[in-house]
Motif scaffolding. Structure first.
Motif: not given
Length: 67
Positions: A11-20
Protein backbone atom coordinates in the motif's frame (compact mmCIF):
# COMPACT_ATOMS: atom_id res chain seq x y z
CA UNK A 1 7.84 -11.44 7.86
CA UNK A 2 4.11 -11.43 8.20
CA UNK A 3 1.60 -11.07 5.40
CA UNK A 4 0.26 -7.90 7.01
CA UNK A 5 3.67 -6.25 6.74
CA UNK A 6 3.87 -7.11 3.04
CA UNK A 7 0.39 -5.71 2.55
CA UNK A 8 1.29 -2.45 4.29
CA UNK A 9 4.50 -2.12 2.28
CA UNK A 10 2.50 -2.70 -0.91
CA UNK A 11 0.00 0.00 0.00
CA UNK A 12 2.86 2.38 0.80
CA UNK A 13 4.55 1.70 -2.56
CA UNK A 14 1.28 2.24 -4.44
CA UNK A 15 0.62 5.47 -2.55
CA UNK A 16 4.08 6.90 -3.19
CA UNK A 17 3.91 5.82 -6.84
CA UNK A 18 0.51 7.47 -7.21
CA UNK A 19 1.81 10.71 -5.71
CA UNK A 20 4.78 10.69 -8.08
CA UNK A 21 2.41 10.22 -11.00
CA UNK A 22 0.24 13.14 -9.83
CA UNK A 23 3.27 15.44 -9.77
CA UNK A 24 4.55 14.12 -13.10
CA UNK A 25 1.14 14.51 -14.73
CA UNK A 26 0.94 18.11 -13.50
CA UNK A 27 4.15 18.74 -15.43
CA UNK A 28 2.74 17.13 -18.60
CA UNK A 29 3.66 13.46 -18.41
CA UNK A 30 2.63 10.74 -20.85
CA UNK A 31 -0.99 9.57 -21.06
CA UNK A 32 -0.51 6.52 -18.82
CA UNK A 33 0.85 8.78 -16.07
CA UNK A 34 -2.20 11.03 -16.36
CA UNK A 35 -4.45 7.97 -16.08
CA UNK A 36 -2.65 6.76 -12.94
CA UNK A 37 -2.77 10.27 -11.49
CA UNK A 38 -6.52 10.50 -12.12
CA UNK A 39 -7.06 7.11 -10.46
CA UNK A 40 -4.96 8.21 -7.48
CA UNK A 41 -6.90 11.44 -7.04
CA UNK A 42 -10.26 9.64 -7.32
CA UNK A 43 -9.16 7.02 -4.78
CA UNK A 44 -8.04 9.78 -2.42
CA UNK A 45 -11.41 11.52 -2.67
CA UNK A 46 -13.27 8.25 -2.05
CA UNK A 47 -11.17 7.46 1.01
CA UNK A 48 -11.53 11.01 2.28
CA UNK A 49 -15.31 11.01 1.91
CA UNK A 50 -15.58 7.58 3.49
CA UNK A 51 -13.52 8.76 6.47
CA UNK A 52 -15.65 11.88 6.80
CA UNK A 53 -18.86 9.84 6.86
CA UNK A 54 -17.58 7.41 9.49
CA UNK A 55 -16.20 10.19 11.71
CA UNK A 56 -19.18 12.51 11.24
CA UNK A 57 -20.98 11.52 14.42
CA UNK A 58 -17.91 11.27 16.64
CA UNK A 59 -15.85 14.26 15.48
CA UNK A 60 -17.79 16.83 17.50
CA UNK A 61 -18.57 14.82 20.61
CA UNK A 62 -18.02 16.79 23.76
CA UNK A 63 -17.86 20.09 21.94
CA UNK A 64 -20.92 22.23 22.47
CA UNK A 65 -19.32 25.51 21.37
CA UNK A 66 -19.39 27.05 24.85
CA UNK A 67 -15.66 27.09 25.62
Amino acid sequence: MSVLLFLLIGVLVLTVGGCVCVVWAARGGPPWVRAVATATLVAGRVVSKRGTKSNNGSSNQGSDGND
